[in-house]
Design a protein around this motif. Sequence first.
Motif, PDB file in Angstrom:
ATOM      1  N   PRO A  47      22.045  38.473  -2.643  1.00  0.00           N
ATOM      2  CA  PRO A  47      23.029  38.785  -1.599  1.00  0.00           C
ATOM      3  C   PRO A  47      24.313  39.315  -2.232  1.00  0.00           C
ATOM      4  N   ARG A  48      24.969  40.210  -1.517  1.00  0.00           N
ATOM      5  CA  ARG A  48      26.245  40.726  -2.027  1.00  0.00           C
ATOM      6  C   ARG A  48      27.151  41.136  -0.875  1.00  0.00           C
ATOM      7  N   TRP A  59      28.086  41.107   4.653  1.00  0.00           N
ATOM      8  CA  TRP A  59      27.232  40.745   3.532  1.00  0.00           C
ATOM      9  C   TRP A  59      25.818  41.261   3.753  1.00  0.00           C
ATOM     10  N   LEU A  60      25.201  41.745   2.686  1.00  0.00           N
ATOM     11  CA  LEU A  60      23.809  42.187   2.693  1.00  0.00           C
ATOM     12  C   LEU A  60      22.957  41.120   2.018  1.00  0.00           C
ATOM     13  N   ARG A  92      22.026  29.889   8.383  1.00  0.00           N
ATOM     14  CA  ARG A  92      22.834  28.670   8.196  1.00  0.00           C
ATOM     15  C   ARG A  92      24.064  29.018   7.372  1.00  0.00           C
ATOM     16  N   MET A  93      25.076  28.172   7.500  1.00  0.00           N
ATOM     17  CA  MET A  93      26.270  28.338   6.665  1.00  0.00           C
ATOM     18  C   MET A  93      25.990  27.748   5.292  1.00  0.00           C
ATOM     19  N   GLU A  94      26.338  28.494   4.268  1.00  0.00           N
ATOM     20  CA  GLU A  94      26.221  28.021   2.895  1.00  0.00           C
ATOM     21  C   GLU A  94      27.594  27.510   2.492  1.00  0.00           C
ATOM     22  N   LEU A  99      27.829  31.901  -3.375  1.00  0.00           N
ATOM     23  CA  LEU A  99      28.037  33.335  -3.161  1.00  0.00           C
ATOM     24  C   LEU A  99      29.501  33.729  -3.165  1.00  0.00           C
ATOM     25  N   SER A 100      30.363  32.825  -2.692  1.00  0.00           N
ATOM     26  CA  SER A 100      31.761  33.169  -2.484  1.00  0.00           C
ATOM     27  C   SER A 100      32.608  31.912  -2.641  1.00  0.00           C
TER      28      SER A 100
END
Length: 185
Positions: A47-48, A59-60, A92-94, A99-100
């Motif tokens: 993912p980015r 986000w992809l 879902r929320m990470e 990722l960030s």
Amino acid sequence: MTSPHPSVQVAVVMRQERIQGAMSRWQTWRWVLDDVVPQEDAFGSEPRCLYRDEHGQRWLHPGFTVELFSDDAEGYYLNATTPAPCWFVLWRMEEEAALSDEPVARPQIVTLSYHDAGRWLDAQETVEQVPAPAAVVAWLQAFVDEHHVPEPKRRQRPQSFKPLLDRFGNPASVTTAKKYGGGHG
């Protein structure tokens, strides 16, 4: 490894947007499903963030396989025969900062089955949908045409033959005789 089931590779685009109006007092941002697009080699496998500014971010999330299973032909039929066939995405929320440095919406699975989406919603998951493109709908319809067997219509018994039940499901009776009260006199 290839799947024995018909499948397509897709990527999911999630969008964070600023909330407007009265609700913004409690929550200033929300995540929404933006799109499901065909997978491309250039997407890679991780993912980015595609962009981030004061209005939000996008986000992809590449690398999702959508498979069709003959035992869920009814679920695909229900989707293919609606006025607006769609992709269903469970996300879902990470919360951890993988990722960030802030929580990011992370898709878990993508499907074309109404049954899958219904089960996920029953389990209190976050499921959103976006329209499926015409080529995907045609592919789905071809699968449905090959595998879907409509359930035979069962003859419905006339209402007059059904037993009369009260609101608790107990046998009830109807009479014209006076049950209580004084006599005529």
